[in-house]
Write an enzyme that holds these catalytic residues in place. Structure first.
Site, PDB file in Angstrom:
ATOM      1  N   SER A 299       0.801  -1.260   0.038  1.00 39.60           N
ATOM      2  CA  SER A 299      -0.188  -0.011   0.055  1.00 39.60           C
ATOM      3  C   SER A 299       0.779   1.392   0.060  1.00 39.60           C
ATOM      4  CB  SER A 299      -0.884  -0.158   1.425  1.00 39.60           C
ATOM      5  OG  SER A 299      -1.850   0.846   1.296  1.00 39.60           O
ATOM      6  N   ASN A 300       0.165   2.493   0.026  1.00 32.85           N
ATOM      7  CA  ASN A 300       0.802   3.688   0.071  1.00 32.85           C
ATOM      8  C   ASN A 300       0.427   4.409   1.380  1.00 32.85           C
ATOM      9  OD1 ASN A 300       2.124   3.616  -2.448  1.00 32.85           O
ATOM     10  ND2 ASN A 300       0.798   5.311  -3.176  1.00 32.85           N
ATOM     11  N   ARG A 301       1.468   5.267   1.790  1.00 28.04           N
ATOM     12  CA  ARG A 301       0.999   6.259   2.966  1.00 28.04           C
ATOM     13  C   ARG A 301      -0.082   7.068   2.656  1.00 28.04           C
ATOM     14  NH1 ARG A 301       5.867   8.422   6.210  1.00 28.04           N
ATOM     15  NH2 ARG A 301       4.082   8.984   7.648  1.00 28.04           N
ATOM     16  N   SER A 302      -1.088   6.899   3.401  1.00 26.56           N
ATOM     17  CA  SER A 302      -2.093   8.346   3.111  1.00 26.56           C
ATOM     18  C   SER A 302      -3.251   7.807   4.097  1.00 26.56           C
ATOM     19  CB  SER A 302      -3.107   7.575   1.831  1.00 26.56           C
ATOM     20  OG  SER A 302      -4.322   8.389   1.549  1.00 26.56           O
TER      21      SER A 302
ATOM     22  N   VAL B 261      -2.580   6.173  -5.117  1.00 30.23           N
ATOM     23  CA  VAL B 261      -2.904   5.047  -5.349  1.00 30.23           C
ATOM     24  C   VAL B 261      -1.743   4.090  -5.645  1.00 30.23           C
ATOM     25  CG1 VAL B 261      -3.684   3.811  -7.699  1.00 30.23           C
ATOM     26  CG2 VAL B 261      -4.655   5.953  -7.074  1.00 30.23           C
TER      27      VAL B 261
END
Ligand code: CTP
Length: 238
Positions: free
Chosen positions: A46-49, A114
């Protein structure tokens, strides 16, 4: 019946009454949060958000009179009052949901972080550690570029989270992805990180004469940033 609305709803109602209604008639499509790309049923990339910026955009758009659809990756945030939400997990699902809704929208803001890659194969059962020491990755679809390339498209806004003052990189992204506007932020700057309630952004837009315009905003709450983005959209959209 007879039960008082909760305090959050009452505050939102007051804020809404006090807001300018300059987005009446607009359909705003917003992506928010991260996406998750499963390796197996228990692990993902995943990505940091946190999703906060996208959710504030949705809240502000609704207050100003727009019909709002929020396509959200996994977050722990409460959906703003009056906003319709489509929950997704992966970039491919987010792409599909955006393409399903973009036809009706007049403004599209891609605030999601994304994931750029997904595992080339997804295991149906939890994998042994030894089997995932090396992962083959595929690229995920670029959602912003996908809508930027449509023949009939809404006013398209992207985000560019960069490390360092890479405005040039953000401007290139705006052009390459067919966006009308891109919101740049340097994630290394104080108050502009991922879990914060504040942000420091520069709004870059294509002027009618082809010259890019830049609005440098100071440290602000994400809600104030969302308002400034819609002010800018209203002034640039014909
Ligand atoms: N974006 C998207 N779909 C993707 C990747 C990014 O819609 N698969 C959108 C983001 O929502 C954001 C913008 O593209 O609005 C810029 O995202 P960013 O990750 O900064 O850009 P990339 O194109 O992934 O470029 P790079 O990672 O090389 O900086």
């Amino acid at each position: 019946i007879g039960k008082m609305a909760d305090v959050e709803t009452i505050i939102e109602g007051v804020q809404s009454v006090l807001s300018p209604k300059d987005l009446v008639g607009e359909h705003v499509l917003i992506t928010a949060g991260p996406t998750r790309e499963p390796i197996d049923p228990v692990r993902f990339i995943s990505n940091r958000s946190s999703g906060k910026m996208g959710y504030e955009l949705a809240r502000v758009a609704r207050r100003r009179g727009a019909a709002v659809t929020l396509i959200s990756g996994p977050t722990s945030l409460q959906v703003p009052f009056g906003v319709s939400v489509v929950r997704v997990e992966t970039a491919a699902e987010m792409y599909g949901a955006v393409m399903d809704h973009v036809g009706l929208s007049s403004i599209a803001i891609m605030a999601a972080a994304v994931a750029d890659f997904c595992p080339a194969e997804q295991k149906m059962l939890k994998a042994e550690k030894e089997d995932i020491s090396m992962l083959r990755l595929d690229r995920t679809p670029d959602i912003l570029a996908g809508i930027g390339a449509l023949e009939r498209k809404p006013f398209v806004v992207g985000f560019a989270a960069e490390t360092g003052a890479r405005l040039d990189r953000a401007e290139r992204k705006m052009i390459a992805k067919g966006a009308d506007m891109i919101v740049f932020n340097d994630v290394l700057q104080d108050g502009a990180g991922f879990e914060t309630d504040t942000n420091v952004v520069t709004i870059i837009s294509r002027g009618k004469d082809g010259v890019h315009q830049k609005e440098f905003l100071p440290l602000m709450s994400k809600e104030a940033v969302a308002s400034a983005i819609f002010d800018s959209i209203v002034s640039h959209k014909e």
